[in-house]
Design a protein around this motif. Sequence first.
Motif, short mmCIF file in Angstrom:
data_model
loop_
_atom_site.label_atom_id
_atom_site.label_comp_id
_atom_site.label_asym_id
_atom_site.label_seq_id
_atom_site.Cartn_x
_atom_site.Cartn_y
_atom_site.Cartn_z
N GLU A 4 31.70 16.39 24.22
CA GLU A 4 32.63 16.98 24.69
C GLU A 4 34.06 16.56 24.89
O GLU A 4 35.04 17.12 25.61
CB GLU A 4 32.19 17.05 26.83
N HIS A 5 34.16 15.12 24.75
CA HIS A 5 35.52 15.12 24.47
C HIS A 5 36.18 15.26 22.85
O HIS A 5 36.92 14.93 23.17
CB HIS A 5 35.05 12.85 24.77
N ARG A 6 35.76 15.34 22.58
CA ARG A 6 35.55 16.03 21.37
C ARG A 6 35.69 17.95 20.48
O ARG A 6 34.86 17.16 19.35
CB ARG A 6 35.59 15.03 19.78
N PRO A 7 35.57 18.48 21.04
CA PRO A 7 35.14 19.70 20.33
C PRO A 7 35.22 19.96 18.99
O PRO A 7 34.99 21.30 18.78
CB PRO A 7 36.28 20.52 21.37
N SER A 8 36.92 19.55 18.71
CA SER A 8 36.99 20.04 17.73
C SER A 8 36.47 19.13 16.06
O SER A 8 36.38 20.04 15.01
CB SER A 8 38.66 19.44 16.99
N VAL A 9 35.55 18.16 16.18
CA VAL A 9 34.08 18.20 15.54
C VAL A 9 33.03 19.39 15.20
O VAL A 9 32.81 19.63 14.67
CB VAL A 9 33.31 16.56 15.75
#
Length: 414
Positions: free
Chosen positions: A99-104
């Motif tokens: 949730e903190h890093r949707p770009s992953v």
Amino acid sequence: MTELFTDTHTVSFRPTRKAGLEQLEHFAPRMGRHYAQNRNADLGPGERTNVSALSPWIRMRLVLEEEVARKALDGFSYASAEKFHQEICWRSYFKGWMEHRPSVWQAYLERRDEHLSALAGNAGLRNAYEEAVSGRTGVAGFDNWARELVETGYLHNHARMWFASIWIFTLKLPWELGADFFLKHLMDGDPASNTLSWRWVGGLHTRGKTYLARKDNIEKYTDGRFSPSGLAQDAPPLEGFENPSPRWPDLPAGKAEGRTGLLLTEEDMHLASLASGIEDLVAVAGCVFPDARSPSGAGEVAKRFAQGALDDVLRRAMERMALPARKLSADDFVQATVEWALEAKMDTVATGYAPVGWVRPKLNALKDALSEHDIQLVEIVRDWDRSFWPHATKGFFPLKKQIPEVYAELGMPV
Ligand SMILES: Cc1cc2nc3c(=O)[nH]c(=O)nc-3n(C[C@H](O)[C@H](O)[C@H](O)COP(=O)(O)OP(=O)(O)OC[C@H]3O[C@@H](n4cnc5c(N)ncnc54)[C@H](O)[C@@H]3O)c2cc1C
């Protein structure tokens, strides 16, 4: 390791809440020392006594993490079932981290598609890939797990780790194609747990730390069932999409107002708790998107579990809550949901929050379409997620330390 194995147990993965609760009851006496001592052994599909096998139900929230954790606290002190609590919270960690890093997730989707296209133009790669997914590599264990995954929709955690490691370091196949194969077939297939576990094995999650599958470890923990030769002897970390800095997601906080319809998806099917916060609940509908897991759709077993889970929850809404319940088609999800909301003159459509994954963009599109008719989409974020996710910014350790405190916040003192 084997001192406590006294019986055999083939899990019946029926996609109903009742079956999930039965499995929870069955496993409850083993959540303490038994789990801590024996959980690493993969003795085969007929011998699932040492792990809970609850993941498909937990994934769809037919059974909640909180229910499982409370069950463990009922039977054991926190300290004696600590390992089990930690494993439950690995799921919350991965969900919160993503949730903190949707770009992953976005990067995974892009690379997966690039690798799938590359298969078409590269006969050598295509053959190696086909051999791997159909269990014809000649690597003992690996081939069995490939077939077990397709046939049963479940793999033991240790088998998942060995499989991913052999895929990456021995067969030297792109990790994104392995993650796609898992996501397609696992009943518990989850965007965060799956993607981040594959990245973890390859040394992309905890930078530089990889997982190497070893013959002696496989022999030991499969009780001698498999003894693979020719495994890679080292596991150099993969190069790939770097972990971005964490950014706290703006979690929705809206409240269902007026005539409300409850929409269920594979992200949250816990009917009773979702419904309990809605004052004027007039109808229930549901839609699952198993074929959105992969460009080639989902495997039969995973698809059956998702569809069956939806049938179960809609049937319970009709029979136990006397509400009209409708199954919506994934093909015209947005339009069908808007029509359903208009027919019942709804002010609000409420649904469980969809974290990063394939349901997220569908809810975004639905929100826009509903707003054209002055209908609000309210996404219900569970206290469990709200409490755990802020601790999922770095590694697992900081979150692990917070478990007793978070449990206390949730009214589960340890
Ligand atoms: C390469 C790879 C891919 C994976 N893909 C998925 C996936 O798509 N979906 C998924 O739910 N899990 C995934 N896992 C994590 C883990 O393997 C499964 O959650 C676990 O095997 C499920 O079996 P169980 O219910 O018997 O687990 P138990 O050992 O009984 O654990 C209880 C619950 O805790 C959670 N849990 C346990 N271990 C983990 C873990 N390492 N990470 C996250 N949650 C965990 C699950 O919800 C599980 O049901 C993956 C692991 C690896 C190594």
